[in-house]
Design a protein around this motif. Structure first.
Motif, PDB file in Angstrom:
ATOM      1  N   VAL A   1       0.840  -1.198   0.000  1.00  0.00           N
ATOM      2  CA  VAL A   1       0.000   0.000   0.000  1.00  0.00           C
ATOM      3  C   VAL A   1       0.874   1.246   0.000  1.00  0.00           C
ATOM      4  CG1 VAL A   1      -1.725   1.301   1.295  1.00  0.00           C
ATOM      5  CG2 VAL A   1      -1.861  -1.199   1.191  1.00  0.00           C
ATOM      6  N   ALA A   2       1.842   1.271   0.917  1.00  0.00           N
ATOM      7  CA  ALA A   2       2.709   2.443   1.056  1.00  0.00           C
ATOM      8  C   ALA A   2       3.999   2.034   1.733  1.00  0.00           C
ATOM      9  CB  ALA A   2       2.023   3.542   1.864  1.00  0.00           C
ATOM     10  N   ALA A   3       5.082   2.721   1.404  1.00  0.00           N
ATOM     11  CA  ALA A   3       6.378   2.437   2.010  1.00  0.00           C
ATOM     12  C   ALA A   3       7.120   3.741   2.253  1.00  0.00           C
ATOM     13  CB  ALA A   3       7.207   1.509   1.130  1.00  0.00           C
TER      14      ALA A   3
ATOM     15  N   ASP B   1      -0.876   2.922  -6.714  1.00  0.00           N
ATOM     16  CA  ASP B   1      -1.655   3.878  -7.503  1.00  0.00           C
ATOM     17  C   ASP B   1      -3.068   4.041  -6.945  1.00  0.00           C
ATOM     18  OD1 ASP B   1      -0.233   2.988 -10.761  1.00  0.00           O
ATOM     19  OD2 ASP B   1       0.457   4.351  -9.195  1.00  0.00           O
ATOM     20  N   SER B   2      -3.624   2.972  -6.418  1.00  0.00           N
ATOM     21  CA  SER B   2      -5.007   2.996  -5.964  1.00  0.00           C
ATOM     22  C   SER B   2      -5.213   3.860  -4.709  1.00  0.00           C
ATOM     23  CB  SER B   2      -5.494   1.569  -5.685  1.00  0.00           C
ATOM     24  OG  SER B   2      -4.681   0.958  -4.695  1.00  0.00           O
ATOM     25  N   VAL B   3      -4.124   4.208  -4.016  1.00  0.00           N
ATOM     26  CA  VAL B   3      -4.278   4.989  -2.780  1.00  0.00           C
ATOM     27  C   VAL B   3      -3.611   6.350  -2.855  1.00  0.00           C
ATOM     28  CG1 VAL B   3      -4.357   2.822  -1.481  1.00  0.00           C
ATOM     29  CG2 VAL B   3      -2.218   4.130  -1.576  1.00  0.00           C
ATOM     30  N   LYS B   4      -2.946   6.642  -3.952  1.00  0.00           N
ATOM     31  CA  LYS B   4      -2.273   7.936  -4.082  1.00  0.00           C
ATOM     32  C   LYS B   4      -3.264   9.082  -3.913  1.00  0.00           C
ATOM     33  CE  LYS B   4       1.658   6.617  -6.968  1.00  0.00           C
ATOM     34  NZ  LYS B   4       2.268   6.669  -8.321  1.00  0.00           N
TER      35      LYS B   4
ATOM     36  N   THR C   1       6.926   4.579  16.332  1.00  0.00           N
ATOM     37  CA  THR C   1       5.608   4.262  15.776  1.00  0.00           C
ATOM     38  C   THR C   1       5.499   4.772  14.354  1.00  0.00           C
ATOM     39  OG1 THR C   1       4.591   4.351  17.972  1.00  0.00           O
ATOM     40  CG2 THR C   1       3.124   4.551  16.081  1.00  0.00           C
ATOM     41  N   GLY C   2       4.924   3.938  13.519  1.00  0.00           N
ATOM     42  CA  GLY C   2       4.607   4.336  12.158  1.00  0.00           C
ATOM     43  C   GLY C   2       3.106   4.475  11.998  1.00  0.00           C
ATOM     44  N   TYR C   3       2.714   5.256  11.003  1.00  0.00           N
ATOM     45  CA  TYR C   3       1.291   5.537  10.813  1.00  0.00           C
ATOM     46  C   TYR C   3       0.915   5.392   9.344  1.00  0.00           C
ATOM     47  CZ  TYR C   3       2.015   7.805  15.332  1.00  0.00           C
ATOM     48  OH  TYR C   3       2.348   8.073  16.633  1.00  0.00           O
ATOM     49  N   LEU C   4      -0.360   5.094   9.144  1.00  0.00           N
ATOM     50  CA  LEU C   4      -0.950   5.153   7.819  1.00  0.00           C
ATOM     51  C   LEU C   4      -2.267   5.902   7.963  1.00  0.00           C
ATOM     52  CD1 LEU C   4      -0.658   4.291   4.831  1.00  0.00           C
ATOM     53  CD2 LEU C   4      -2.166   2.365   5.369  1.00  0.00           C
ATOM     54  N   GLN C   5      -2.276   7.137   7.506  1.00  0.00           N
ATOM     55  CA  GLN C   5      -3.496   7.934   7.512  1.00  0.00           C
ATOM     56  C   GLN C   5      -4.267   7.631   6.242  1.00  0.00           C
ATOM     57  OE1 GLN C   5      -4.768  10.138   9.895  1.00  0.00           O
ATOM     58  NE2 GLN C   5      -6.564  10.173   8.544  1.00  0.00           N
ATOM     59  N   MET C   6      -5.499   7.191   6.406  1.00  0.00           N
ATOM     60  CA  MET C   6      -6.310   6.796   5.263  1.00  0.00           C
ATOM     61  C   MET C   6      -7.547   7.680   5.196  1.00  0.00           C
ATOM     62  SD  MET C   6      -6.016   2.645   5.599  1.00  0.00           S
ATOM     63  CE  MET C   6      -6.969   2.568   7.100  1.00  0.00           C
ATOM     64  N   ASN C   7      -7.661   8.440   4.141  1.00  0.00           N
ATOM     65  CA  ASN C   7      -8.792   9.344   3.944  1.00  0.00           C
ATOM     66  C   ASN C   7      -9.606   8.920   2.734  1.00  0.00           C
ATOM     67  OD1 ASN C   7      -7.848  10.962   6.096  1.00  0.00           O
ATOM     68  ND2 ASN C   7      -6.580  12.182   4.709  1.00  0.00           N
TER      69      ASN C   7
END
Length: 120
Positions: free
Chosen positions: A48-50, A61-64, A77-83
């Motif tokens: 998804v992301a790196a 591409d689907s989450v850009k 801590t790492g995060y993934l903000q999903m909007n």
């Protein structure tokens, strides 16, 4: 032993937001890459992301434009903000950490996964 613990998943309506967290415990000699992957039923696990040690990011591409990966070194801590979440984002999300240990070996660690369900 380095361990990763994810949190922040859940049920959200389409268009909503979630923030996933990945807390790292244990000693890392040198970070290589932190990433988020996901796996939906019947599908292969996909990136998804790196975020690499230099701060460069890579997104599917689907989450850009909708997802943002980040990390807070002080909190380990790492995060993934999903909007603007969509039903097709529904999957189990996994945190991945690639790092070098003190002997110079590249180690690959996975979290246990957290379920994200996007549905009305």
């Amino acid at each position: 032993q380095v361990q990763l613990v994810e949190s922040g998943g859940g049920l959200v309506q389409p268009g909503g937001s979630l923030r996933l967290s990945c807390t790292v415990s244990g000693s890392i000699f040198r970070l290589n890459t932190m990433g988020w992957y996901r796996q939906a039923p019947g599908n292969q696990r996909e990136l998804v992301a790196a975020l690499n040690s230099g701060g460069s990011t890579n997104y599917a591409d689907s989450v850009k434009g909708r997802f943002t990966i980040s990390r807070d070194n002080a909190k380990s801590t790492g995060y993934l903000q999903m909007n603007n979440l969509k039903p097709e984002d529904t999957a189990v999300y996994y945190c991945n950490l690639k790092y070098y240990n003190s002997l110079g070996f590249l180690i690959d660690r996975w979290g246990q996964g957290t379920q994200v369900t996007v549905s009305s």
